[in-house]
Design a protein around this motif. Structure first.
Motif, PDB file in Angstrom:
ATOM      1  N   TYR A  46       0.858  -1.187   0.000  1.00  0.00           N
ATOM      2  CA  TYR A  46       0.000   0.000   0.000  1.00  0.00           C
ATOM      3  C   TYR A  46       0.890   1.232   0.000  1.00  0.00           C
ATOM      4  N   LYS A  47       0.783   2.041  -1.065  1.00  0.00           N
ATOM      5  CA  LYS A  47       1.604   3.243  -1.211  1.00  0.00           C
ATOM      6  C   LYS A  47       3.093   2.922  -1.086  1.00  0.00           C
ATOM      7  N   GLY A  48       3.467   1.787  -1.686  1.00  0.00           N
ATOM      8  CA  GLY A  48       4.871   1.398  -1.693  1.00  0.00           C
ATOM      9  C   GLY A  48       5.358   0.769  -0.407  1.00  0.00           C
ATOM     10  N   LYS A  49       4.490   0.581   0.560  1.00  0.00           N
ATOM     11  CA  LYS A  49       4.877  -0.010   1.846  1.00  0.00           C
ATOM     12  C   LYS A  49       4.328  -1.432   1.933  1.00  0.00           C
ATOM     13  N   TYR A  50       5.198  -2.351   2.395  1.00  0.00           N
ATOM     14  CA  TYR A  50       4.834  -3.756   2.484  1.00  0.00           C
ATOM     15  C   TYR A  50       4.506  -4.121   3.930  1.00  0.00           C
ATOM     16  N   VAL A  51       3.344  -4.767   4.095  1.00  0.00           N
ATOM     17  CA  VAL A  51       2.927  -5.208   5.429  1.00  0.00           C
ATOM     18  C   VAL A  51       3.591  -6.537   5.745  1.00  0.00           C
ATOM     19  N   LYS A  52       4.220  -6.610   6.892  1.00  0.00           N
ATOM     20  CA  LYS A  52       4.843  -7.841   7.360  1.00  0.00           C
ATOM     21  C   LYS A  52       4.202  -8.242   8.687  1.00  0.00           C
ATOM     22  N   ILE A  53       3.509  -9.388   8.671  1.00  0.00           N
ATOM     23  CA  ILE A  53       2.894  -9.888   9.904  1.00  0.00           C
ATOM     24  C   ILE A  53       3.929 -10.753  10.613  1.00  0.00           C
ATOM     25  N   LYS A  54       4.339 -10.333  11.808  1.00  0.00           N
ATOM     26  CA  LYS A  54       5.445 -10.970  12.508  1.00  0.00           C
ATOM     27  C   LYS A  54       5.014 -12.104  13.429  1.00  0.00           C
ATOM     28  N   TYR A  55       3.788 -12.000  13.972  1.00  0.00           N
ATOM     29  CA  TYR A  55       3.464 -12.855  15.106  1.00  0.00           C
ATOM     30  C   TYR A  55       1.957 -12.927  15.259  1.00  0.00           C
ATOM     31  N   ILE A  56       1.446 -14.081  15.700  1.00  0.00           N
ATOM     32  CA  ILE A  56       0.004 -14.229  15.948  1.00  0.00           C
ATOM     33  C   ILE A  56      -0.192 -15.004  17.242  1.00  0.00           C
ATOM     34  N   THR A  57      -1.202 -14.620  18.005  1.00  0.00           N
ATOM     35  CA  THR A  57      -1.521 -15.332  19.244  1.00  0.00           C
ATOM     36  C   THR A  57      -3.011 -15.214  19.515  1.00  0.00           C
ATOM     37  N   GLN A  58      -3.564 -16.195  20.215  1.00  0.00           N
ATOM     38  CA  GLN A  58      -4.976 -16.130  20.587  1.00  0.00           C
ATOM     39  C   GLN A  58      -5.124 -15.313  21.857  1.00  0.00           C
ATOM     40  N   LEU A  59      -6.071 -14.391  21.846  1.00  0.00           N
ATOM     41  CA  LEU A  59      -6.275 -13.502  22.988  1.00  0.00           C
ATOM     42  C   LEU A  59      -7.222 -14.155  23.996  1.00  0.00           C
TER      43      LEU A  59
ATOM     44  N   PRO B  63     -18.209 -17.439  14.601  1.00  0.00           N
ATOM     45  CA  PRO B  63     -17.583 -16.186  14.147  1.00  0.00           C
ATOM     46  C   PRO B  63     -16.268 -15.961  14.885  1.00  0.00           C
ATOM     47  N   ILE B  64     -15.215 -15.639  14.164  1.00  0.00           N
ATOM     48  CA  ILE B  64     -13.927 -15.349  14.799  1.00  0.00           C
ATOM     49  C   ILE B  64     -13.538 -13.905  14.489  1.00  0.00           C
ATOM     50  N   LYS B  65     -12.618 -13.393  15.269  1.00  0.00           N
ATOM     51  CA  LYS B  65     -12.230 -11.994  15.140  1.00  0.00           C
ATOM     52  C   LYS B  65     -10.718 -11.894  15.018  1.00  0.00           C
ATOM     53  N   LEU B  66     -10.252 -11.129  14.038  1.00  0.00           N
ATOM     54  CA  LEU B  66      -8.823 -10.876  13.845  1.00  0.00           C
ATOM     55  C   LEU B  66      -8.538  -9.416  14.168  1.00  0.00           C
ATOM     56  N   ILE B  67      -7.599  -9.196  15.088  1.00  0.00           N
ATOM     57  CA  ILE B  67      -7.232  -7.843  15.480  1.00  0.00           C
ATOM     58  C   ILE B  67      -5.772  -7.604  15.097  1.00  0.00           C
ATOM     59  N   PHE B  68      -5.539  -6.616  14.234  1.00  0.00           N
ATOM     60  CA  PHE B  68      -4.175  -6.309  13.794  1.00  0.00           C
ATOM     61  C   PHE B  68      -3.614  -5.180  14.661  1.00  0.00           C
TER      62      PHE B  68
ATOM     63  N   THR C  35     -10.140 -14.248  25.430  1.00  0.00           N
ATOM     64  CA  THR C  35     -11.526 -13.782  25.369  1.00  0.00           C
ATOM     65  C   THR C  35     -12.465 -14.985  25.378  1.00  0.00           C
ATOM     66  N   HIS C  36     -13.772 -14.726  25.521  1.00  0.00           N
ATOM     67  CA  HIS C  36     -14.758 -15.803  25.568  1.00  0.00           C
ATOM     68  C   HIS C  36     -14.980 -16.430  24.203  1.00  0.00           C
ATOM     69  N   THR C  37     -14.727 -15.688  23.148  1.00  0.00           N
ATOM     70  CA  THR C  37     -14.900 -16.198  21.794  1.00  0.00           C
ATOM     71  C   THR C  37     -13.558 -16.137  21.069  1.00  0.00           C
ATOM     72  N   PRO C  38     -13.343 -16.956  20.036  1.00  0.00           N
ATOM     73  CA  PRO C  38     -12.043 -16.988  19.356  1.00  0.00           C
ATOM     74  C   PRO C  38     -11.644 -15.630  18.773  1.00  0.00           C
ATOM     75  N   THR C  39     -10.647 -15.023  19.372  1.00  0.00           N
ATOM     76  CA  THR C  39     -10.123 -13.718  18.940  1.00  0.00           C
ATOM     77  C   THR C  39      -8.615 -13.823  18.850  1.00  0.00           C
ATOM     78  N   PHE C  40      -8.050 -13.329  17.742  1.00  0.00           N
ATOM     79  CA  PHE C  40      -6.612 -13.501  17.497  1.00  0.00           C
ATOM     80  C   PHE C  40      -5.955 -12.152  17.246  1.00  0.00           C
ATOM     81  N   GLY C  41      -4.839 -11.946  17.926  1.00  0.00           N
ATOM     82  CA  GLY C  41      -4.057 -10.738  17.726  1.00  0.00           C
ATOM     83  C   GLY C  41      -2.930 -11.001  16.751  1.00  0.00           C
ATOM     84  N   LEU C  42      -2.838 -10.189  15.692  1.00  0.00           N
ATOM     85  CA  LEU C  42      -1.771 -10.315  14.700  1.00  0.00           C
ATOM     86  C   LEU C  42      -0.931  -9.048  14.745  1.00  0.00           C
TER      87      LEU C  42
END
Length: 435
Positions: A375-388, A427-432, A390-397
């Motif tokens: 995006y606008k010449g910048k590359y997104v790099k996802i370094k790490y993921i973990t489950q938060l 339903p699951i939730k992804l939080i960046f 919470t009561h329902t499946p929620t993942f922090g990236l």
């Protein structure tokens, strides 16, 4: 239980504009012509870590002979009686009208907690018009502009302060499964078929049922709590707007449940109110099982009839399409135990905890398939993921530019995660977040 807020007022004061702002999307139609909102809208608002259900109603006209305005009038009264809090909206540019006084009388009669919202206070000169309304005798007034958001933060701060955290749910350790759907779809028939007795009254009259009923049930040595939005209706109440009333009660049962069995009438297909309920269950991150009832009434079934029906269902509920669909007959007891078995499976998936090591191995594999677009010449790099936690499946990236992760890539990651870890019906939730 769900905390429900209803927005009420005379026509064309800005109720739908406020509703759209609170739910964060243009869901209700907005126009300067009065009477545009005839159907009710339901949405979820989140503020300061708390969620509540918001209901948009049509404009209240007390003595009109118009058939649409008469129907709206009945629905507004139901919304007032069912809601925990009322937002009474007025227009500062017109002053207090006779319709506003009629609405005030209705609110005083019900005795519900009411917050007066003075809309269209767009500038300092209109602030001078506010004191005129103090003579109405309400406790507190909120000046705001629903069209540009001015003052809505202060209103929401006070709304969420009224939400009480209630941990006194009945048998909270048991899986709670709610049976939801429109009137006369077969909810009570399904519950009676489960328990093998006439637990609830069943008639072919829509609206025979009323309050949510809790029934303990044991299946394959597993105890659970069935919640049917049912109970005996008084005959004097049959004239009420049953479709609207049923949805108000369904919202409360939905909030309490872990898994929602959403029943659809096979002879009618998926209707707008079914979509409303499913959408709320998805937004509330509840487990979802869709049961198509009265399948025995479908004539001339061919080998691909159920597939075509299912394809149409999922086309209309997209982008969330990963949920089980079962074709049943509550009266004939066809495949009803499969509904409970599937609901328990969804409940277990909703509680699933995935080790961080497995998640990061998954992230490594999926990154080889598809990298986040630049995006606008910048590359997104996802370094790490973990489950938060919470009561329902929620993942922090955690990544370098979370705001550049587009919806398309979010959906790609969610779909890959569903395939890998089997989250069908959940339903699951992804939080960046920025690393």
């Amino acid at each position: 239980m769900s905390f429900t807020v209803a927005i009420v007022g005379r026509p064309n004061v800005g109720k739908s504009t406020l509703f759209n702002r609170l739910v964060g999307m243009r869901k209700a139609i907005v126009d300067n012509v009065s009477g545009v909102t005839r159907d009710r809208q339901y949405g979820v608002c989140e503020w300061n870590g708390k969620e509540f259900t918001i209901v948009d109603t049509g404009g209240f006209v007390a003595k009109s002979e118009d058939k649409f305005e008469a129907a709206i009038r009945d629905q507004v009264k139901i919304a007032i009686s069912e809601a925990d809090l009322i937002l009474f909206m007025l227009d500062v540019t017109t002053g207090i009208t006779a319709l506003d006084s009629d609405m005030t009388d209705i609110l005083r009669k019900h005795g519900k907690k009411t917050m007066v919202v003075l809309n269209k206070v767009d500038n300092s000169s209109r602030e001078l018009l506010v004191p005129e309304f103090y003579g109405m005798g309400f406790e507190k007034y909120y000046s705001l502009s629903s069209i540009n958001g001015k003052g809505t933060g202060e209103l929401l701060d006070d709304v969420v302060l009224r939400i009480q955290d209630d941990n006194s749910d009945i048998k909270s350790d048991l899986p709670k499964i709610a049976i939801l759907g429109q009137p006369n779809v077969g909810k009570s028939s399904l519950l009676n078929a489960f328990v093998g007795e006439e637990r609830n009254i069943v008639t072919d009259i829509a609206g025979t049922t009323r309050d949510a009923i809790h029934t303990e049930y044991k299946l394959f040595d597993k105890n659970l709590m069935l919640i049917d939005t049912a109970g005996l209706r008084k005959k004097a109440k049959v004239h009420e707007n049953l479709e609207f009333y049923s949805v108000m009660r369904a919202v409360r049962a939905l909030e309490e449940a872990d898994v929602c069995i959403i029943m659809v009438d096979a002879t009618l297909g998926l209707e707008s109110q079914d979509l409303n309920i499913l959408s709320l269950a998805y937004r509330k991150k509840k487990g979802i099982v869709l049961a198509v009832n009265k399948w025995d009434l479908i004539q001339d079934k061919e080998s691909n009839t159920s597939k075509e029906f299912m394809d149409e269902l999922k086309r209309r509920t997209a982008p969330f399409v990963d949920y089980p669909v079962l074709f049943i007959s509550a009266i004939e007891k066809q495949r009803i135990l499969k509904v409970l078995e599937t609901s328990i499976e969804v409940f277990e998936k909703r509680k699933k905890k995935i080790p961080t090591s497995q998640l990061n191995k998954f992230l490594e594999e999926v990154s080889k398939i598809k990298q986040p677009p630049s995006y606008k010449g910048k590359y997104v790099k996802i370094k790490y993921i973990t489950q938060l936690p919470t009561h329902t499946p929620t993942f922090g990236l955690f990544c370098n530019f979370p705001k550049y992760v587009k919806e398309e890539y979010r959906n790609f990651l969610e779909n890959q995660m569903r395939k890998k870890f089997d989250f069908t019906g959940v339903p699951i939730k992804l939080i960046f977040k920025e690393k």
